[in-house]
Design a protein around this motif. Structure first.
Motif, PDB file in Angstrom:
ATOM      1  N   PRO A  85      42.351   1.950  -0.255  1.00  0.00           N
ATOM      2  CA  PRO A  85      41.644   0.735   0.171  1.00  0.00           C
ATOM      3  C   PRO A  85      40.368   1.105   0.917  1.00  0.00           C
ATOM      4  N   GLU A  87      39.185   0.093   3.636  1.00  0.00           N
ATOM      5  CA  GLU A  87      39.393   0.271   5.070  1.00  0.00           C
ATOM      6  C   GLU A  87      39.795   1.704   5.404  1.00  0.00           C
ATOM      7  N   LEU A  88      40.641   2.294   4.542  1.00  0.00           N
ATOM      8  CA  LEU A  88      41.067   3.672   4.766  1.00  0.00           C
ATOM      9  C   LEU A  88      39.902   4.636   4.585  1.00  0.00           C
ATOM     10  N   THR A  89      39.129   4.426   3.538  1.00  0.00           N
ATOM     11  CA  THR A  89      37.980   5.292   3.282  1.00  0.00           C
ATOM     12  C   THR A  89      37.010   5.262   4.458  1.00  0.00           C
ATOM     13  N   ARG A  90      36.741   4.062   4.957  1.00  0.00           N
ATOM     14  CA  ARG A  90      35.830   3.938   6.102  1.00  0.00           C
ATOM     15  C   ARG A  90      36.417   4.597   7.343  1.00  0.00           C
ATOM     16  N   ALA A  91      37.712   4.385   7.558  1.00  0.00           N
ATOM     17  CA  ALA A  91      38.368   4.942   8.743  1.00  0.00           C
ATOM     18  C   ALA A  91      38.316   6.466   8.717  1.00  0.00           C
ATOM     19  N   ASP A  94      34.729   7.607   9.377  1.00  0.00           N
ATOM     20  CA  ASP A  94      34.368   7.432  10.784  1.00  0.00           C
ATOM     21  C   ASP A  94      35.054   8.471  11.674  1.00  0.00           C
ATOM     22  N   GLN A 240      46.372   0.765  12.924  1.00  0.00           N
ATOM     23  CA  GLN A 240      45.594  -0.244  12.189  1.00  0.00           C
ATOM     24  C   GLN A 240      45.872  -0.164  10.692  1.00  0.00           C
ATOM     25  N   LEU A 241      45.930   1.057  10.161  1.00  0.00           N
ATOM     26  CA  LEU A 241      46.175   1.220   8.728  1.00  0.00           C
ATOM     27  C   LEU A 241      47.594   0.798   8.360  1.00  0.00           C
ATOM     28  N   ARG A 244      47.576  -2.866   8.113  1.00  0.00           N
ATOM     29  CA  ARG A 244      46.828  -3.323   6.937  1.00  0.00           C
ATOM     30  C   ARG A 244      47.668  -3.223   5.678  1.00  0.00           C
TER      31      ARG A 244
END
Length: 252
Positions: A85, A87-91, A94, A240-241, A244
């Protein structure tokens, strides 16, 4: 019937062994490479290679055999099923930017853990595992969190692959218990000298562990204060993950 089934399974395993010789560093293999890499007789190798070529899993060139076009279709299916997802790639991106270390996502499969996603450290000296690589489960920070719910029978099978064999069981159990109590795991030189990691579990919708999120790099950069900082950030991101969830096999 049983003998025929065993022969069929053996042939499939041999075919997989041949395909596994293909890597980014060696995209083309010759018959000689395959004979040396598998230990199979040349006549057996030729027969298997011909079958793999007919099915499109291998492609003949003047220099040898490379991955065939049928694998492209399978790769597309695998990517569709396992794409992470956003969100995971961004996390992960970061996390790597903040701490300047490599970030990996691992999933467990039987006696090994598999790298499912990675964000490389921007530093020249860094730890890199290729996506799809399989590593042992008897050591390493990610293994300690992935095995939180493993029963003793499975742990006994895993320690058979460890350098010290069955004697490693109490140590592995203690590591797992410590990681479960703290909510994260740390390793220093357990699988490879000079390599350290911090890992946290990611839970699925059912509450079980589906993956481990890790920061890894040279031990010289994983002092006590750095590890504490890595752990705080990883625990927060892992939570958070987990909330999600995942819309692919990890979400089961």
């Amino acid at each position: 019937m049983e003998q025929s089934e065993a022969s069929g399974v053996r042939s499939v395993q041999r075919a997989m062994d041949i395909l596994s010789l293909l890597t980014e560093d060696r995209p083309v293999v010759t018959i000689r490479d395959i004979v040396e890499g598998t230990g199979l007789a040349k006549t057996t190798v030729i027969r298997l290679v011909q079958t793999l070529e007919r099915t499109g899993l291998l492609w003949a060139t003047t220099g040898g055999y490379l991955a065939g076009p049928a694998l492209w279709r399978w790769a597309h299916l695998a990517r569709s099923s396992w794409e992470m997802p956003p969100e995971l790639t961004r996390a992960m991106r970061d996390l790597s930017a903040r701490h300047r270390e490599t970030v990996n996502l691992y999933g467990a499969r039987d006696l090994t853990r598999i790298c499912l996603a990675q964000q490389e450290s921007p530093q020249p000296l860094r730890h890199v595992v290729r996506i799809g690589d399989e590593l042992p489960l008897w050591g390493g920070a990610s293994a300690k969190v992935l095995l939180r719910d493993a029963d003793e029978k499975r742990l006994r099978r895993i320690v058979r692959t460890a350098p010290d064999g069955a004697e490693h069981l109490p140590t592995l159990q203690a590591w797992i218990a410590e990681a479960a109590d703290r909510g994260y795991a740390v390793s220093h030189g357990e699988r490879e000298a000079g390599l350290s990691a911090v890992a946290v579990p990611i839970e699925g919708r059912s509450g079980g562990i589906v993956a481990a999120l890790t920061l890894s790099g040279p031990t010289v950069r994983f002092g006590e204060s750095e590890v504490a900082s890595f752990a705080r950030d990883l625990v927060d991101v892992g939570r958070q993950l987990s909330e999600r969830g995942f819309d692919h096999p990890l979400g089961a």
